[in-house]
Design a protein around this motif. Structure first.
Motif, PDB file in Angstrom:
ATOM      1  N   UNK A  32       7.604   6.454   2.962  1.00 40.49           N
ATOM      2  CA  UNK A  32       7.831   7.275   4.152  1.00 40.49           C
ATOM      3  C   UNK A  32       8.980   8.250   3.985  1.00 40.49           C
ATOM      4  N   UNK A  33       9.906   7.952   3.092  1.00 42.25           N
ATOM      5  CA  UNK A  33      11.091   8.798   2.938  1.00 42.25           C
ATOM      6  C   UNK A  33      11.185   9.225   1.479  1.00 42.25           C
ATOM      7  N   UNK A  34      10.998  10.513   1.254  1.00 44.78           N
ATOM      8  CA  UNK A  34      11.011  11.056  -0.110  1.00 44.78           C
ATOM      9  C   UNK A  34      12.071  12.157  -0.205  1.00 44.78           C
ATOM     10  N   UNK A  35      12.423  12.575  -1.408  1.00 48.12           N
ATOM     11  CA  UNK A  35      13.466  13.602  -1.547  1.00 48.12           C
ATOM     12  C   UNK A  35      13.138  14.891  -0.785  1.00 48.12           C
ATOM     13  N   UNK A  36      14.154  15.490  -0.218  1.00 46.86           N
ATOM     14  CA  UNK A  36      13.999  16.786   0.456  1.00 46.86           C
ATOM     15  C   UNK A  36      13.254  16.684   1.761  1.00 46.86           C
ATOM     16  N   UNK A  37      12.216  17.495   1.895  1.00 49.20           N
ATOM     17  CA  UNK A  37      11.496  17.623   3.162  1.00 49.20           C
ATOM     18  C   UNK A  37      10.328  16.643   3.302  1.00 49.20           C
ATOM     19  N   UNK A  38      10.370  15.544   2.609  1.00 51.06           N
ATOM     20  CA  UNK A  38       9.317  14.520   2.695  1.00 51.06           C
ATOM     21  C   UNK A  38       7.932  15.124   2.457  1.00 51.06           C
ATOM     22  N   UNK A  40       6.155  14.193  -0.303  1.00 50.01           N
ATOM     23  CA  UNK A  40       5.464  13.286  -1.229  1.00 50.01           C
ATOM     24  C   UNK A  40       5.202  11.928  -0.561  1.00 50.01           C
ATOM     25  N   UNK A  41       5.024  11.930   0.754  1.00 48.84           N
ATOM     26  CA  UNK A  41       4.765  10.696   1.502  1.00 48.84           C
ATOM     27  C   UNK A  41       3.324  10.237   1.255  1.00 48.84           C
ATOM     28  N   UNK A  42       3.119   8.915   1.309  1.00 47.97           N
ATOM     29  CA  UNK A  42       1.760   8.411   1.169  1.00 47.97           C
ATOM     30  C   UNK A  42       1.647   6.984   1.676  1.00 47.97           C
ATOM     31  N   UNK A  43       0.403   6.596   1.929  1.00 53.51           N
ATOM     32  CA  UNK A  43       0.017   5.213   2.206  1.00 53.51           C
ATOM     33  C   UNK A  43      -1.133   4.914   1.256  1.00 53.51           C
ATOM     34  N   UNK A  44      -1.002   3.839   0.495  1.00 54.20           N
ATOM     35  CA  UNK A  44      -2.043   3.441  -0.448  1.00 54.20           C
ATOM     36  C   UNK A  44      -2.697   2.154   0.059  1.00 54.20           C
ATOM     37  N   UNK A  45      -4.011   2.181   0.149  1.00 53.59           N
ATOM     38  CA  UNK A  45      -4.797   1.004   0.513  1.00 53.59           C
ATOM     39  C   UNK A  45      -5.376   0.393  -0.758  1.00 53.59           C
ATOM     40  N   UNK A  46      -5.675  -0.900  -0.721  1.00 51.85           N
ATOM     41  CA  UNK A  46      -6.281  -1.561  -1.871  1.00 51.85           C
ATOM     42  C   UNK A  46      -7.391  -2.501  -1.426  1.00 51.85           C
ATOM     43  N   UNK A  47      -8.377  -2.650  -2.290  1.00 49.80           N
ATOM     44  CA  UNK A  47      -9.411  -3.662  -2.077  1.00 49.80           C
ATOM     45  C   UNK A  47      -9.223  -4.811  -3.059  1.00 49.80           C
ATOM     46  N   UNK A  48      -8.042  -4.912  -3.651  1.00 43.68           N
ATOM     47  CA  UNK A  48      -7.729  -5.991  -4.578  1.00 43.68           C
ATOM     48  C   UNK A  48      -8.291  -5.794  -5.969  1.00 43.68           C
ATOM     49  N   UNK A  49      -8.703  -4.577  -6.290  1.00 48.83           N
ATOM     50  CA  UNK A  49      -9.213  -4.290  -7.626  1.00 48.83           C
ATOM     51  C   UNK A  49     -10.722  -4.346  -7.750  1.00 48.83           C
ATOM     52  N   UNK A  50     -11.417  -4.599  -6.655  1.00 55.64           N
ATOM     53  CA  UNK A  50     -12.880  -4.649  -6.688  1.00 55.64           C
ATOM     54  C   UNK A  50     -13.437  -3.272  -7.060  1.00 55.64           C
ATOM     55  N   UNK A  87      -7.176   3.604  -2.403  1.00 57.45           N
ATOM     56  CA  UNK A  87      -7.438   4.813  -1.636  1.00 57.45           C
ATOM     57  C   UNK A  87      -6.101   5.287  -1.087  1.00 57.45           C
ATOM     58  N   UNK A  88      -5.797   6.578  -1.281  1.00 52.75           N
ATOM     59  CA  UNK A  88      -4.494   7.121  -0.905  1.00 52.75           C
ATOM     60  C   UNK A  88      -4.637   8.166   0.199  1.00 52.75           C
ATOM     61  N   UNK A  89      -3.821   8.003   1.229  1.00 48.18           N
ATOM     62  CA  UNK A  89      -3.658   9.005   2.281  1.00 48.18           C
ATOM     63  C   UNK A  89      -2.248   9.538   2.100  1.00 48.18           C
ATOM     64  N   UNK A  90      -2.062  10.859   2.109  1.00 45.56           N
ATOM     65  CA  UNK A  90      -0.715  11.369   1.911  1.00 45.56           C
ATOM     66  C   UNK A  90      -0.632  12.874   1.934  1.00 45.56           C
ATOM     67  N   UNK A  91       0.516  13.363   1.530  1.00 44.39           N
ATOM     68  CA  UNK A  91       0.757  14.804   1.454  1.00 44.39           C
ATOM     69  C   UNK A  91      -0.070  15.404   0.327  1.00 44.39           C
TER      70      UNK A  91
END
Length: 183
Positions: A32-38, A40-50, A87-91
């Motif tokens: 949630x907090x990245x250098x400068x103006x944020x 490079x923010x992201x949320x990564x989801x996982x299915x456990x490697x399936x 799966x990645x949601x982000x900037x």
């Protein structure tokens, strides 16, 4: 980066016959907090490697700790995890991003990210925190006091996580450890 433990959950289950059941989708990492103006923010989801798991019927919701209400919701219908199960949601500049949200789109402070069974229409901006259909959640801060209004998203005794625990919030994220695990 030093990995921090998130919520505990089961990654995959097997039915009594040994047949593979639909994998659980969990929040694997957030920044949630990245250098400068944020930017490079992201949320990564996982299915456990399936891998290649459809995310239909899921919605990712961002909550603001200032009022404990939603400020963004992302419908995941039509999206699929990668072959490695992410799966990645982000900037827009985040490598491998599948769903883009604007810079400074993931708030810093006493806030939360929650994954639900549902639709983005179920969570218009200003929706109060709920545990109905909750699958997984991360309540986090950046060296902030705990938010009791968001704590209902957590399992009993689970802590609000601190992205600034090592005094390096701009360069560290919150991650499951080991990667894609239930811890």
């Amino acid at each position: 980066l030093r990995a921090l433990a998130l919520l505990s959950a089961t990654i995959c289950v097997f039915t009594a016959t040994g047949a593979f059941a639909q994998p659980s989708i969990l929040i694997n990492e957030i920044d949630a907090d990245t250098p400068g103006t944020d930017s490079a923010e992201f949320v990564e989801l996982t299915d456990g490697g399936v891998g290649n798991t459809a995310l239909d019927g899921l919605v990712l919701v961002f909550y603001n700790g200032a009022n404990d209400q939603s400020y963004a919701a992302f419908d995941l219908d039509g999206t699929v995890t990668s072959g490695d199960g992410y799966y990645v949601l982000g900037n827009s500049g985040v490598p491998g991003v599948g769903t883009v949200f604007g810079g400074n789109g993931l708030q810093n402070g006493q806030d939360a990210v929650a994954l639900y069974a549902g639709d983005a229409a179920d969570f218009p901006n200003g929706t109060p925190v709920t545990t109905d259909n909750l699958i997984d959640a991360v309540v986090y801060g950046t060296d902030d006091s705990d938010d009791p209004g968001l704590a209902i998203l957590l399992a009993d005794g689970a802590p609000q996580l601190d992205e600034d625990v090592n005094a390096n919030k701009d360069n560290e994220s919150l991650q499951r450890s080991p990667d894609s695990s239930g811890a």
